[in-house]
Design a protein around this motif. Sequence first.
Motif, PDB file in Angstrom:
ATOM      1  N   VAL A  13      -1.382  -9.597   7.868  1.00 42.04           N
ATOM      2  CA  VAL A  13      -2.012 -10.615   6.634  1.00 42.04           C
ATOM      3  C   VAL A  13      -1.852 -12.775   8.401  1.00 42.04           C
ATOM      4  N   ALA A  14      -2.617 -13.487   7.829  1.00 48.34           N
ATOM      5  CA  ALA A  14      -2.725 -14.663   7.965  1.00 48.34           C
ATOM      6  C   ALA A  14      -2.251 -15.414   7.621  1.00 48.34           C
ATOM      7  N   ALA A  15      -1.263 -16.394   8.865  1.00 52.44           N
ATOM      8  CA  ALA A  15       0.069 -17.287   8.440  1.00 52.44           C
ATOM      9  C   ALA A  15      -0.272 -18.176   7.644  1.00 52.44           C
ATOM     10  N   SER A  16      -2.176 -18.940   7.229  1.00 55.04           N
ATOM     11  CA  SER A  16      -2.121 -19.343   6.306  1.00 55.04           C
ATOM     12  C   SER A  16      -2.029 -18.915   4.586  1.00 55.04           C
ATOM     13  N   THR A  17      -2.286 -17.183   4.778  1.00 55.93           N
ATOM     14  CA  THR A  17      -2.444 -16.281   3.261  1.00 55.93           C
ATOM     15  C   THR A  17      -1.205 -16.471   2.962  1.00 55.93           C
ATOM     16  N   LEU A  18      -0.470 -16.398   4.405  1.00 56.86           N
ATOM     17  CA  LEU A  18       1.174 -15.882   4.184  1.00 56.86           C
ATOM     18  C   LEU A  18       2.428 -16.822   3.455  1.00 56.86           C
ATOM     19  N   ARG A  19       1.464 -18.124   3.501  1.00 54.33           N
ATOM     20  CA  ARG A  19       2.560 -19.160   3.687  1.00 54.33           C
ATOM     21  C   ARG A  19       1.695 -19.337   1.874  1.00 54.33           C
ATOM     22  N   THR A  20       0.980 -19.624   1.414  1.00 55.50           N
ATOM     23  CA  THR A  20      -0.010 -19.603   0.133  1.00 55.50           C
ATOM     24  C   THR A  20       0.773 -18.570  -1.075  1.00 55.50           C
ATOM     25  N   LEU A  21       0.970 -17.454  -0.341  1.00 58.14           N
ATOM     26  CA  LEU A  21       1.934 -15.844  -0.887  1.00 58.14           C
ATOM     27  C   LEU A  21       3.727 -16.163  -1.310  1.00 58.14           C
ATOM     28  N   ARG A  22       3.942 -16.743  -0.554  1.00 59.11           N
ATOM     29  CA  ARG A  22       5.622 -17.567  -0.086  1.00 59.11           C
ATOM     30  C   ARG A  22       5.485 -18.749  -1.684  1.00 59.11           C
ATOM     31  N   LYS A  23       4.157 -19.663  -1.654  1.00 60.10           N
ATOM     32  CA  LYS A  23       4.302 -20.505  -2.311  1.00 60.10           C
ATOM     33  C   LYS A  23       4.217 -20.007  -4.042  1.00 60.10           C
ATOM     34  N   LYS A  24       3.517 -19.030  -3.861  1.00 54.43           N
ATOM     35  CA  LYS A  24       2.552 -18.982  -5.406  1.00 54.43           C
ATOM     36  C   LYS A  24       4.167 -17.868  -6.441  1.00 54.43           C
ATOM     37  N   ARG A  25       4.934 -17.885  -5.528  1.00 53.75           N
ATOM     38  CA  ARG A  25       6.534 -16.471  -5.674  1.00 53.75           C
ATOM     39  C   ARG A  25       7.300 -17.726  -5.962  1.00 53.75           C
ATOM     40  N   ALA A  26       7.355 -18.473  -5.690  1.00 53.96           N
ATOM     41  CA  ALA A  26       8.585 -19.825  -5.551  1.00 53.96           C
ATOM     42  C   ALA A  26       8.187 -19.608  -7.553  1.00 53.96           C
ATOM     43  N   ASN A  27       7.004 -20.308  -7.296  1.00 53.16           N
ATOM     44  CA  ASN A  27       6.824 -20.929  -8.262  1.00 53.16           C
ATOM     45  C   ASN A  27       7.105 -19.941  -9.921  1.00 53.16           C
TER      46      ASN A  27
END
Length: 64
Positions: A50-64
């Motif tokens: 997974v691209a690091a930018s995609t991983l950041r987005t996934l973690r952001k969506k998961r936190a909310n």
Amino acid sequence: MSKFCQISGKGPMVGNNVSHANNKTKRRFLPNLRTIRVDLGDGTTRKIRVAASTLRTLRKKRAN
């Protein structure tokens, strides 16, 4: 192993190295890929790239 994100599909881009003398040579911009483990829900896990930018987005969506 291909240089593609398995979620977003991001891949290498092409461009130019530009020297101080304005000479141009071809280069590739590679995505910042990370290997992560994903739980498939039925007790099994799988490694995906997974691209690091995609991983950041996934973690952001998961936190909310």
